[in-house]
Design a protein around this motif. Structure first.
Motif, PDB file in Angstrom:
ATOM      1  N   UNK A  48       3.797   8.190  -4.122  1.00  0.00           N
ATOM      2  CA  UNK A  48       2.967   9.216  -4.761  1.00  0.00           C
ATOM      3  C   UNK A  48       1.804   8.568  -5.518  1.00  0.00           C
ATOM      4  N   UNK A  49       2.078   7.478  -6.216  1.00  0.00           N
ATOM      5  CA  UNK A  49       1.028   6.767  -6.951  1.00  0.00           C
ATOM      6  C   UNK A  49       0.010   6.175  -5.986  1.00  0.00           C
ATOM      7  N   UNK A  50       0.503   5.619  -4.870  1.00  0.00           N
ATOM      8  CA  UNK A  50      -0.399   5.041  -3.863  1.00  0.00           C
ATOM      9  C   UNK A  50      -1.326   6.097  -3.281  1.00  0.00           C
ATOM     10  N   UNK A  51      -0.775   7.260  -2.977  1.00  0.00           N
ATOM     11  CA  UNK A  51      -1.593   8.357  -2.451  1.00  0.00           C
ATOM     12  C   UNK A  51      -2.638   8.797  -3.466  1.00  0.00           C
ATOM     13  N   UNK A  52      -2.246   8.803  -4.731  1.00  0.00           N
ATOM     14  CA  UNK A  52      -3.189   9.204  -5.779  1.00  0.00           C
ATOM     15  C   UNK A  52      -4.349   8.218  -5.879  1.00  0.00           C
ATOM     16  N   UNK A  53      -4.033   6.906  -5.822  1.00  0.00           N
ATOM     17  CA  UNK A  53      -5.085   5.886  -5.876  1.00  0.00           C
ATOM     18  C   UNK A  53      -6.036   6.049  -4.696  1.00  0.00           C
ATOM     19  N   UNK A  54      -5.461   6.266  -3.512  1.00  0.00           N
ATOM     20  CA  UNK A  54      -6.283   6.456  -2.314  1.00  0.00           C
ATOM     21  C   UNK A  54      -7.166   7.694  -2.461  1.00  0.00           C
ATOM     22  N   UNK A  98      -7.349  -0.008   1.707  1.00  0.00           N
ATOM     23  CA  UNK A  98      -6.985  -1.396   1.397  1.00  0.00           C
ATOM     24  C   UNK A  98      -6.511  -1.532  -0.051  1.00  0.00           C
ATOM     25  N   UNK A  99      -7.280  -0.965  -0.963  1.00  0.00           N
ATOM     26  CA  UNK A  99      -6.936  -1.088  -2.391  1.00  0.00           C
ATOM     27  C   UNK A  99      -5.638  -0.349  -2.700  1.00  0.00           C
ATOM     28  N   UNK A 100      -5.503   0.887  -2.203  1.00  0.00           N
ATOM     29  CA  UNK A 100      -4.320   1.689  -2.538  1.00  0.00           C
ATOM     30  C   UNK A 100      -3.049   1.071  -1.974  1.00  0.00           C
ATOM     31  N   UNK A 101      -3.097   0.581  -0.727  1.00  0.00           N
ATOM     32  CA  UNK A 101      -1.902  -0.019  -0.133  1.00  0.00           C
ATOM     33  C   UNK A 101      -1.561  -1.351  -0.792  1.00  0.00           C
ATOM     34  N   UNK A 102      -2.577  -2.127  -1.153  1.00  0.00           N
ATOM     35  CA  UNK A 102      -2.325  -3.388  -1.878  1.00  0.00           C
ATOM     36  C   UNK A 102      -1.756  -3.093  -3.255  1.00  0.00           C
TER      37      UNK A 102
END
Length: 581
Positions: free
Chosen positions: A122-128, A79-83
């Motif tokens: 790439x940034x989203x994947x890193x956050x996840x 939820x956090x990474x996609x948002x």
């Protein structure tokens, strides 16, 4: 890493909850080898079935609790990474919309697309991954080390040696990976740019039969991307097995030394088994940390590229002043300009002229004389090197760019249409316009005739860029879109080049009847268009060589007379035609 701080505050509590779940999940994982050691040393060794069942049930309960924490942190991480990714894409797109022309010139459109898609993904994947793995791996690794030391201080020396070697490999891997992954992202930019250029010029490629050249160009950029990707992956390919080999060698050494200690009675079997389990957890944690660092290296390169967009120069805001409503007086005063990313040679040199409200001005001159540049300067796309431009008596530098552009309607040299209906494309100039106003603008632009012949008329769908229209039809829709804006200053940037003389004359007459107070600037290569304007500005290599009416310029400006002679002829009939309507 400023973008992470910015979005952290928005999702702070979700983030903290996810990290808390990760911490408790790691605690549950760390307790299991210790419980297993007690099962072996207290239950199995002494044949106490009750102890085995009690501790086994405790282990299953802890496992179930850990699974609940794992599921919760996975949901929150997604939820956090996609948002985060959605917000970041929106902010990047908003910044691109507000780009100054200098920023737009600096970063290619293909690169912007890559940054909006590949880099942000790439940034989203890193956050996840950070919320799911990054926090768990260090906690598990540190907890396993502490508990392993508590179990056996003697075996821990092997553990510390293995960890030191793996840490060295991680540092070397990161240093080698960063430069390579940054090059991969720029190689992706080039591939996108090549594909985009081909799609934009597909008809030209077909017309000249340059398929082979385009294939070779793509093959070069595609091969370059493949080579750079292989180079970046080779670092991982070498160091990952090396780290696994080091850790597995450490496990084998612990088994050997542990068997010696067990033979001497210095350690119990359960503790050796637990120590090996902790070693395995450390192995898994170090591999996760290595993967996280490799992802971090890629993400660092992507973050810098996204930050470059977010930190790019925005459009000129001015001081929020408005240039007055319903006026269209324009004046250039000693203006000199050179493109910031160009050769530095001025395109416009010491230019001064003035037109009043309701007047028409034609700008004519040889190719490359700076005619279209005047349009971009009027719209304040660039700052001047020297001089001032006034709109309704106000320096355009002091006017908010949106307020300034609300007063100007532009039909550009290259007609740009969007996917949608004809009605939508014309109304794009003024979303509040009624259908009657749209039809009126289309009639003045001589577009209504061909629109009425289309199957769905104004509701007819256009392909991307208006591919199902001719060049002249596109130009007439572009003119209609500018007219429907109903701005006091109308700029036609050579937008009638695809029209025949009769149709152009109809458009010109329609403009005069539509709004007598509208100020019109026409940039043209045709003397037959220019001669009907109230004033004519003649440019040659960025310098004003003539300014006045058609008759005045025929008598005083050799450049204008040369253009007139080459297009119409110098006989009296031509001159008389120039004075007509």
């Amino acid at each position: 890493m400023g973008i992470y701080k910015h979005y952290f505050h928005k999702y702070k509590w979700l983030f903290i909850t996810a990290v808390s779940c990760v911490f408790f999940e790691a605690i549950c994982d760390l307790l299991q080898p210790t419980i297993m050691a007690h099962i072996i040393d207290e239950g199995v060794k002494n044949s106490q079935v009750g102890t085995v069942l009690k501790l086994g049930l405790l282990m299953l309960t802890i496992t179930a609790v850990g699974a609940c924490f794992a599921a919760t942190r996975s949901v929150l991480a997604s939820k956090v990474s996609q948002s985060f990714g959605a917000d970041l894409r929106y902010d990047v797109f908003t910044r691109i919309i507000n780009f100054s022309e200098i920023s737009a010139d600096k970063i290619e459109s293909g690169s912007l697309i890559t940054r909006m898609t590949n880099d942000i993904s790439q940034i989203t994947q890193f956050i996840n991954g950070m919320m799911r793995i990054f926090f768990k791996a260090p906690v598990t690794c540190l907890g396993s080390i502490i508990l392993a030391v508590v179990l056996s201080l003697q075996l821990s020396s092997i553990l510390f040696l293995v960890i030191a070697l793996v840490a060295i490999f991680i540092v070397i891997s990161m240093r080698l990976s960063y430069i390579r992954f940054a090059k991969v992202q720029y190689a992706i930019d080039k591939v996108n740019t090549v594909v985009q250029e081909y799609l934009m010029g597909i008809r030209l490629v077909k017309a000249f039969g340059r398929y082979k050249d385009e294939e070779e160009k793509f093959d070069r950029t595609n091969s370059d991307l493949a080579n750079k990707t292989v180079s970046s992956q080779m670092v991982i390919a070498y160091f990952s097995p090396l780290m696994s080999l080091t850790i597995n060698f450490g496990i084998a050494l612990i088994l050997y030394v542990g068997s010696i200690f067990f033979g001497r009675g210095d350690i119990e079997v359960g503790k050796v088994a637990a120590f090996i389990n902790y070693m395995a957890q450390i192995l898994a944690s170090l591999i996760m940390i290595t993967n996280v660092f490799n992802t971090f290296v890629r993400t660092k390169a992507s973050t810098e590229r996204v930050n470059e967009v977010l930190n790019s120069e925005e459009d000129f805001k001015g001081s929020e002043q408005t240039p007055g409503q319903g006026l269209g007086e324009l004046a250039f005063e000693d203006v000199t300009f050179a493109y910031p990313s160009g050769s530095g040679i001025p395109i416009i040199k010491n230019l001064s002229f003035k037109i009043k409200q309701g007047e028409s001005l034609a700008i004519i001159g040889p190719t490359g004389s700076g005619k279209s540049t005047l349009v971009w300067l009027c719209l304040h796309f660039y700052d001047l090197e020297k001089g001032t431009i006034y709109l309704n008596g106000m320096d355009i530098k002091t006017i908010d760019c949106n307020a300034l552009r609300d007063q100007i309607a532009l039909a550009p040299q290259k007609s740009m249409l969007f996917t949608g209906t004809i009605l939508d494309n014309i109304a794009w100039g003024n979303p509040q316009a009624s259908k009657e106003e749209i039809i009126k603008a289309a009639r003045v632009a001589q577009a209504d005739d061909f629109i009425q012949l289309m199957p769905s008329q104004y509701e007819s769908n256009l392909g991307q860029g208006g591919v199902n229209l001719s060049g002249g039809q596109k130009q007439r829709l572009s003119i209609a879109r500018a007219l429907v804006k109903q701005a006091p200053l109308l700029i036609l940037d050579d937008c009638t080049s695809a029209l025949d003389a009769v149709t152009e004359a109809k458009v010109r007459r329609g403009l005069r009847t539509m709004d007598a107070d509208k100020t019109v600037i026409m940039i043209t290569q045709r003397i037959g268009t220019a001669m009907f304007a109230d004033k004519i500005l003649v440019l040659d290599n960025g310098v004003k060589v003539g300014f006045g009416s058609h008759q005045e310029l025929l008598e005083s400006c050799n450049t204008y007379k040369g253009i007139f002679d080459s297009q119409i002829g110098g006989d009296m009939k031509g001159v008389a035609y120039g004075t007509g309507n």
